[in-house]
Design an enzyme around this catalytic site. Structure first.
Site, PDB file in Angstrom:
ATOM      1  N   THR A 110      36.775  43.909  33.388  1.00  6.52           N
ATOM      2  CA  THR A 110      36.187  43.971  34.724  1.00  6.52           C
ATOM      3  C   THR A 110      35.768  42.593  35.205  1.00  6.52           C
ATOM      4  OG1 THR A 110      33.876  44.163  34.026  1.00  6.52           O
ATOM      5  CG2 THR A 110      35.168  46.193  34.150  1.00  6.52           C
ATOM      6  N   ASP A 111      35.546  42.482  36.498  1.00  8.29           N
ATOM      7  CA  ASP A 111      34.840  41.338  37.053  1.00  8.29           C
ATOM      8  C   ASP A 111      33.351  41.553  36.792  1.00  8.29           C
ATOM      9  OD1 ASP A 111      34.453  38.937  38.370  1.00  8.29           O
ATOM     10  OD2 ASP A 111      35.792  39.463  40.020  1.00  8.29           O
ATOM     11  N   CYS A 112      32.579  40.492  36.925  1.00 12.86           N
ATOM     12  CA  CYS A 112      31.159  40.549  36.575  1.00 12.86           C
ATOM     13  C   CYS A 112      30.396  41.503  37.506  1.00 12.86           C
ATOM     14  CB  CYS A 112      30.558  39.148  36.656  1.00 12.86           C
ATOM     15  SG  CYS A 112      28.857  39.058  36.104  1.00 12.86           S
ATOM     16  N   GLY A 113      29.728  42.488  36.927  1.00 14.65           N
ATOM     17  CA  GLY A 113      28.919  43.419  37.698  1.00 14.65           C
ATOM     18  C   GLY A 113      29.680  44.527  38.380  1.00 14.65           C
ATOM     19  N   ALA A 114      30.992  44.623  38.138  1.00 16.66           N
ATOM     20  CA  ALA A 114      31.812  45.598  38.869  1.00 16.66           C
ATOM     21  C   ALA A 114      31.471  47.040  38.508  1.00 16.66           C
ATOM     22  CB  ALA A 114      33.291  45.327  38.615  1.00 16.66           C
TER      23      ALA A 114
END
Length: 768
Positions: free
Chosen positions: A293-297
């Site tokens: 994932t991307d950060c915080g997704a």
């Protein structure tokens, strides 16, 4: 424990290792905490490991670390407290050794690093941003750059990179435009292939190879209103024909990792989109790597997209949809165990993710060669050879947009040159987002480049004043800028934007141009991640400064240094010459000087259309024939079309031929065209091939890029450029979204850019 047997395949070793793991150890492999928080630097350059990190390792809780060597204002890693290339390699070894020796099963950590245009660590080479890389139209050169980036990163211990960015830009108000190659899926697909080949090399376990992560999957470059992570409004046809195409090419090239986008498509967030992550990516394309994932997704699924009632459900639905690893790790580390206990996921779901991660680690050779050579890192990172490559890429990607009356190139015998503007001598303003702190001496600004080109005479002949800032209404620098311009024979005016985050360098005294350290640094950032705009005009009083200088009647050369297209009709009408440099990297000033003085003939071409007015957006070249006619105030054509760029010489096209003129749907044809340098200096033309389907069962773009080639020509020289056309270039998606080549006439167009081509016909018909 057969997983320690190096003679077995990566898949066999991963399967055996999985059988020995506890649930806690499995979950640990799916999380990727922030690496820079796991240690502290000592005065002797070595590191001390964080107690919390040690405890997590012993309990099997960490499988990967993000940005362990990342340096920027977010991480608060600076030149003073950060690690040199050699120190960074030693630090990675220290972290890895503790993990290998203190964890129960000795599973190495996967270190993931940001490398969009160079490793985002102290000392690494800063290449031009991807928007300029695309503008060079040179796939081989980009592949070479990726090999260098992989070597610099892997020599310090980084084993995965979160690049390339394959988003197709549809609204340049979006702040991440600079991170992308442009608006055309075919070109992006070609560069995606080169990136995977360059970054991953022939073998992942070599000392100069990284896992390439294709991002952002998918539709991220078409956000509503140009706002980062906004919904992407597109049907499945556009999704498959345009936005998914570069990712498919990257997967076909062997990419080992995928990062889903933050956005939603038709109501489904990409982070929980099983259709995309499983059916398309794995079932149809055969992707065998892991998804991160991307950060915080994942958190956004519960607090933003609101498709999950809480973090536990968000973690569960993302894992089941096909997510294998979470950047930041907070949701998986904190909630997967509960999701398992509560029946929201099964251990088999977890096993699938862990198996993919472990297999990647075995392919990288991390189990058999977990440590790196600090001496190699010190030798190769930021070396002169890599700096020269950065300069060459900038030379090939800088675009000449206007050259009225042959205003360029300047003779080195030109009298006094006034170098003016907020981007004339600002180091970070030419580097782009995702850049680490830099020593001043490593960056060549426009002013540096011009002075270096003129040598000893520069002290008397080159005048400098910043004039103004990128943003704000401060005009106290106008007087000194006008005084410089008054004395000069020619003015080189550096305007544009900034993606410079606050590196604590202070600000500039507008009267003297000197750097001033203050308690609160002025931020000119108007581009970059999360910095979206409503317009494309110059900010602050830059245009006012240009008008004041123009009144002096001097020859005016405008250099744009920026991360997205600029729309300023007054500049376009009144400047004698305009150069578009995007963010040209650490050697950008030297590359600009090479072009300004004619040592290099510009050959960069636009990969993104530049509109006349922001109200025309979207204005990409490969729109449908049915997209409409004109506005009341103006037509719908761009100021500068896709593929546009001038040269110091001229080129003519002749003898376009297609043979055979009739082929079967699975047949091939060759396209040849003669290109002649009709000017007086050597130059390189970017020959572009476009194809249009005259009549089709579903609507198609009027033209689509399907090939390009750089042709270097001496004055008077003619070269024949050849392209091959087959089913891949001619196919479309039918009503069931299956690729098909339909019968009928195709228009074959070859030329200087998308709006200047010569054409011929090719016919496809089934054999009787």
């Amino acid at each position: 424990m057969r997983y320690k047997d190096a003679s077995l395949t990566a898949a066999e070793r991963a399967k055996d290792l999985l059988s020995h793991m506890t649930v806690e150890e499995k979950i640990g492999q799916t999380v990727q905490p922030f690496g820079w928080k796991m240690y502290s630097k000592r005065e002797d350059g070595l590191i001390d490991l964080d107690a919390e990190f040690k405890a997590a390792v012993k309990s099997g809780g960490i499988g990967s670390l993000y940005g362990t060597l990342r340096a920027d204002p977010w991480t608060e890693v600076t030149l003073e407290n950060g690690l040199s290339p050699e120190e960074g390699a030693r630090a990675i070894n220290t972290i890895q050794r503790y993990t290998m020796e203190q964890s129960r099963l000795g599973i190495p950590i996967l270190f993931g690093e940001e490398c969009s245009h160079g490793h985002m660590a102290i000392g690494a080479t800063v290449f031009p941003v991807p928007l300029l890389i695309g503008s060079a139209w040179n796939v081989d050169l980009y592949r070479e750059m990726c090999r260098v980036v992989a070597l610099e990163t892997r020599s310090q211990g980084g084993a995965a990179t979160y690049s390339p960015v394959l988003d197709v830009v549809r609204d340049p108000r979006w702040g991440r435009t600079e991170e992308c190659f442009g608006e055309d899926p075919y070109m992006i697909g070609e560069l995606a292939t080169a990136a995977v080949q360059g970054l991953q090399g022939e073998r992942l376990d070599s000392e100069g190879s990284l896992v390439a992560t294709l991002k952002h999957f998918v539709g991220y470059g078409s956000p509503e209103g140009g706002r980062n992570a906004g919904p992407a409004h597109m049907g499945k046809r556009e999704l498959h024909e345009v936005d998914l195409l570069p990712f498919r090419k990257g997967v076909e090239a062997g990419a080992m990792s995928i990062m889903p986008a933050y956005n939603e498509i038709d109501g489904v967030p990409c982070t929980s989109n099983e259709e995309l992550l499983q059916q398309v990516l794995r079932d149809e394309w055969g992707f065998e790597g892991f998804v991160i994932t991307d950060c915080g997704a994942i958190n956004m699924l519960a607090y933003g997209h609101d498709v999950a009632k809480d973090n536990e459900e968000a973690a569960a639905i993302s894992l089941k949809a096909g997510i294998d690893m979470e950047m930041s790790g907070a949701m998986f580390a904190g909630h997967l165990q509960d999701a398992l206990n509560n029946g929201q996921i099964a251990e088999a779901d977890l096993d699938k993710a862990v198996l993919r991660i472990l297999e990647a680690k075995f392919k990288l050779g991390l189990f058999d060669r977990p440590y790196v050579d600090p001496a190699l890192a010190a030798r190769v990172i930021g070396c002169e050879e890599h700096a020269q490559l950065a300069r060459e890429i900038a030379r090939q990607g800088i675009i000449l947009l206007k050259n009225e009356g042959a205003a360029l190139p300047l003779s080195k015998g030109t009298g006094k040159i006034a170098v003016i503007g907020p981007n004339a001598d600002h180091t970070y303003n030419q580097l782009g987002d995702y850049t680490s702190p830099q020593p001043r001496e490593r960056i060549a600004t426009l002013l540096d480049g011009i002075k270096a080109a003129l040598g000893e005479e520069a002290e008397e002949r080159v005048l400098y004043a910043p004039g103004c800032r990128i943003q704000g209404d401060a005009r106290e620098g106008f007087a000194s800028a006008l005084a410089c311009a008054e004395q000069a024979d020619v003015v080189v005016l550096a305007l544009g934007g900034s993606s410079a985050r606050d590196f604590g360098e202070g600000t500039i005294d507008l009267r003297t141009g000197a750097s001033v350290v203050t308690d609160s640094a002025w931020s000119d950032m108007e581009c970059g991640e999360g910095i979206d705009r409503t317009g494309l005009h110059l900010m602050g009083v830059q245009l006012e400064l240009a008008k004041e200088i123009h009144r002096l009647g001097k020859r005016l050369i405008v250099v744009y240094i920026n991360g997205r297209p600029i729309v300023e009709p007054w500049i376009e009408e009144n400047a004698d010459a305009i150069l578009e440099a995007w963010y040209p990297g650490q050697e950008g000033g030297h590359a600009l000087a090479d072009i300004i003085f004619g040592d290099v003939n510009p050959s960069g071409r636009l990969t993104i259309s530049v509109p006349k007015h922001v109200g025309q957006l979207p204005v990409y070249y490969n729109g449908k024939r049915s997209r409409g006619k004109r506005y009341l105030e103006m037509d719908s054509k761009p100021r500068y079309p896709f593929g546009f760029g001038l040269s110091y010489t001229s080129f003519e096209y002749s003898g376009l031929a297609v043979y055979p003129e009739v082929i079967a749907p699975d047949g091939e044809a060759m396209v040849t065209v003669n290109v002649t340098n009709t000017g007086s200096v050597a130059g390189t033309e970017v020959v572009q091939l476009y194809i249009g389907d005259k009549v089709s069962s579903v609507t198609r773009p009027a033209k689509e890029l399907k090939g390009f080639a750089r042709a270097a020509l001496e004055p008077g020289e003619t070269k024949t450029v050849t392209f091959k056309i087959g089913s891949e270039q001619l196919q479309m998606l039918d009503l069931q979204l299956k690729p098909v080549v339909e019968e009928g006439e195709f228009q074959i167009m070859v030329g200087k850019h998308s709006a200047d081509v010569v054409s011929a016909s090719l016919f496809v018909q089934c054999e009787e």
